[in-house]
Design an enzyme around this catalytic site. Structure first.
Site, PDB file in Angstrom:
ATOM      1  N   SER A  20       0.837  -1.196   0.000  1.00 19.12           N
ATOM      2  CA  SER A  20       0.000   0.000   0.000  1.00 19.12           C
ATOM      3  C   SER A  20       0.882   1.260   0.000  1.00 19.12           C
ATOM      4  O   SER A  20       1.803   1.335  -0.801  1.00 19.12           O
ATOM      5  CB  SER A  20      -0.920  -0.035   1.230  1.00 19.12           C
ATOM      6  OG  SER A  20      -2.020   0.788   1.041  1.00 19.12           O
ATOM      7  N   ASP A  69      -8.452  -5.657  -5.749  1.00 16.13           N
ATOM      8  CA  ASP A  69      -8.074  -4.642  -4.767  1.00 16.13           C
ATOM      9  C   ASP A  69      -8.499  -3.282  -5.323  1.00 16.13           C
ATOM     10  O   ASP A  69      -8.081  -2.921  -6.425  1.00 16.13           O
ATOM     11  CB  ASP A  69      -6.548  -4.686  -4.575  1.00 16.13           C
ATOM     12  CG  ASP A  69      -6.027  -3.520  -3.749  1.00 16.13           C
ATOM     13  OD1 ASP A  69      -6.843  -2.760  -3.175  1.00 16.13           O
ATOM     14  OD2 ASP A  69      -4.790  -3.373  -3.676  1.00 16.13           O
ATOM     15  N   HIS A  86      -6.077  -6.529  -1.250  1.00 13.24           N
ATOM     16  CA  HIS A  86      -4.939  -5.643  -0.979  1.00 13.24           C
ATOM     17  C   HIS A  86      -3.729  -6.425  -0.438  1.00 13.24           C
ATOM     18  O   HIS A  86      -3.849  -7.157   0.532  1.00 13.24           O
ATOM     19  CB  HIS A  86      -5.417  -4.628   0.068  1.00 13.24           C
ATOM     20  CG  HIS A  86      -4.729  -3.297   0.033  1.00 13.24           C
ATOM     21  ND1 HIS A  86      -4.419  -2.631  -1.130  1.00 13.24           N
ATOM     22  CD2 HIS A  86      -4.315  -2.471   1.040  1.00 13.24           C
ATOM     23  CE1 HIS A  86      -3.845  -1.473  -0.847  1.00 13.24           C
ATOM     24  NE2 HIS A  86      -3.769  -1.354   0.460  1.00 13.24           N
TER      25      HIS A  86
END
Ligand SMILES: *[C@@H]1O[C@H](CO)[C@@H](O)[C@H](O)[C@H]1NC(C)=O
Ligand SMILES: *[C@@H]1O[C@H](CO)[C@@H](O)[C@H](O)[C@H]1NC(C)=O
Ligand SMILES: *[C@@H]1O[C@H](CO)[C@@H](O)[C@H](O)[C@H]1NC(C)=O
Ligand SMILES: *[C@@H]1O[C@H](CO)[C@@H](O)[C@H](O)[C@H]1NC(C)=O
Ligand SMILES: *[C@@H]1O[C@H](CO)[C@@H](O)[C@H](O)[C@H]1NC(C)=O
Ligand SMILES: *[C@@H]1O[C@H](CO)[C@@H](O)[C@H](O)[C@H]1NC(C)=O
Ligand SMILES: *[C@@H]1O[C@H](CO)[C@@H](O)[C@H](O)[C@H]1NC(C)=O
Length: 477
Positions: A166, A419, A444
């Protein structure tokens, strides 16, 4: 905490738990906590520069002298959470004889430059930037090169590899881009590198969240969620209605006005986003404890028989939401004001206001309340909340090259195709050594998690791809 005190407490805990031995996170993951003094401001000379303690965690269980160092570039949260949710690094450490290091991002967890007044003024918050954080990482890595390998002539013989998911994935990639001597390559998972103004259409994010709910929930789930917004807005027009929602949803403070209602709508929207992001196929504890496939479990609790019974619908939502808010059954009430006492969220909002502007908007096509992207309004809200203006919406593009990644080398960008952030991810090879890997059917940064019997072949191949890339960087193939 002194060792003696730690010991006394652990004895007490063992005693209290009636001979069940409690292991701390540090013990389970063999992590040693260390601190290093880093400058509050890496980029200016002051008469008496200030320093603060940055935390990092080390695991040397699999390290054999001469082995590489795998560094997790901490993102928006307490570093121990990432150290517990990045099992991939532990899984492959024995293969490489690697030392594992997890560096905390400044202003998160215990790495607070101004102690308990870190968040109290724009002056104190001004050093919360990705640029400063990258300098911290480079700083710690240089320190490790010197202290861990003091007898080694060339630091090059101990290559460092960056890992991140991320925002942490962006940081891993940026570290390689900005400080290429510092790490030999980067594994960047689910990093929305292209989610900056002018690079990705703002509606794609909520579109993807909606697709996740369509795919993993039942047919009517998205329809019910859409109806929910109107029901809440209608009920909130009266005090009676607001009280009903406050009580049924066990809010910590009662809804009193339209601002509170807006806060509630945002809170709800964030829950949908987070459930979609963490729609892992086995139970996890990342943002919060969740069952396997939380989107499906959430949707299964929303039936369609309540379309003409608004109060019944609100009650149903309450049960469904508990999947996210109260899976362990320990939550007393729901604080929709979370960023007021949740400094992680506060700090991350600040970063999104100042330098990491990621435009999101919703349209009729998705399951969220229709909301155009309005930079002026966004900027004004930032000013209200932090007393600072979004100085330059394009800064991230200027600082990190936008889509011009072909000048760089040795980065793997992986993205789960289910995601929501994949819409801003790097999904195509950019140069001879900037590679993209699409993971079908994945949420994710699942590839950075520990391997699990429930993993499918897509996740397995992504991890194999990472291992192959690292071997190549380390001249092992
Ligand atoms: C902040 O920290 C200082 C020193 O550690 C302490 O004396 C003070 O009471 C703390 N203030 C608050 C509001 O917690
Ligand atoms: C909300 O209120 C409006 C106006 O009173 C009404 O037309 C609409 O059907 C209501 N929507 C829901 C979902 O209750
Ligand atoms: C949100 O926080 C403010 C300030 O602490 C408080 O006055 C308000 O009641 C809270 N609202 C809700 C709905 O919790
Ligand atoms: C909802 O409407 C259906 C018919 O459309 C009716 O059979 C049912 O009783 C209604 N439910 C409530 C709670 O009003
Ligand atoms: C959480 O679950 C427990 C046990 O079912 C319940 O007593 C409590 O009210 C719930 N809290 C919230 C906020 O839903
Ligand atoms: C990944 O998927 C995108 C579309 O979602 C596609 O354009 C791209 O070529 C794929 N990349 C790779 C490396 O397979
Ligand atoms: C991207 O590069 C990798 C590594 O060289 C290669 O295996 C893969 O086939 C490439 N993908 C595309 C879509 O060109």
């Amino acid at each position: 905490m002194s060792l003696l005190l730690k010991f006394a407490i652990s004895i007490l805990l063992v005693f209290l738990s009636n001979t069940i031995e409690i292991e701390s996170v540090e013990q389970i993951y063999s992590l040693e906590t260390r601190y290093i003094e880093v400058p509050v401001d890496h980029f200016s000379a002051l008469p008496s520069p200030k320093y603060f303690k940055l935390r990092y965690l080390i695991n040397s269980k699999y390290h054999v002298r001469g082995g590489p160092v795998f560094v997790y570039t901490g993102n928006d949260g307490d570093i121990s959470i990432f150290a517990q949710n990045t099992g991939f690094m532990y899984d492959i450490a024995p293969v490489f004889n690697a030392l594992l290091v997890f560096i905390e991002h400044r202003y998160y967890g215990q790495s607070l430059p101004f102690g308990n007044s870190t968040f109290s003024s724009p002056d104190n918050m001004q050093y919360l930037t990705s640029t400063q954080a990258l300098a911290d990482f480079a700083f710690v890595i240089e320190h490790l090169k010197k202290s861990f390998f003091e007898n080694v002539i060339s630091y090059d013989t101990h290559p460092f590899v960056a890992f991140g998911g991320s925002y942490g994935g962006m940081l891993a990639a940026w570290l390689r881009m900005k400080y290429p001597y510092s790490v030999i390559g980067a594994i960047s998972s689910s990093a929305p590198m292209f989610y900056f103004p002018g690079m990705t259409s703002c509606e794609l994010f909520y579109d993807k969240v909606t697709q996740v709910f369509e795919k993993y929930g039942h047919d009517q789930c998205v329809k019910t969620i859409k109806l929910g917004w109107d029901v809440i807005i209608n009920l909130s027009k009266t005090k009676l209605g607001m009280d009903f929602i406050s009580t049924t949803w066990k809010l910590c403070g009662k809804l009193k006005n339209s601002e509170d209602t807006e806060m509630l709508l945002n809170w709800l929207g964030n829950i949908y986003v987070n459930i979609a992001l963490t729609n892992y196929h086995y139970p996890t504890d990342f943002y919060t404890p969740l069952p396997a496939y939380p989107v499906k479990v959430f949707c299964d609790k929303l039936t369609t028989s309540y379309f003409n019974d608004t109060k019944g619908l609100i009650e149903h939502f309450s049960h469904a939401l508990e999947i996210y808010t109260n899976y362990t059954g320990k939550r007393v009430c729901n604080n929709i004001n979370s960023s007021i006492d949740d400094y992680t969220e506060f700090a991350w909002d600040y970063q999104q206001c100042t330098e990491l502007v990621m435009p999101k908007c919703s349209t009729d096509a998705d399951m969220f309340i229709t909301k155009p992207w309005d930079f002026e309004k966004y900027s004004m809200n930032c000013f209200k909340k932090f007393g600072v203006k979004t100085f330059e919406p394009d800064w991230a593009v200027i600082a990190y090259g936008g889509k011009n990644l072909r000048h760089y080398s040795n980065i793997v960008f992986s993205n789960g195709m289910m995601d929501p952030y994949s819409c801003g991810g790097v999904t195509g090879n950019m140069s001879a050594s900037i590679w993209a890997f699409n993971i079908s059917d994945a949420p994710h940064h699942i590839d950075l998690r520990n391997s699990d019997v429930a993993d499918n072949n897509y996740v397995f191949s992504a991890r194999a791809f990472h291992i192959q890339a690292i071997k190549q960087w380390l001249n092992m193939v």
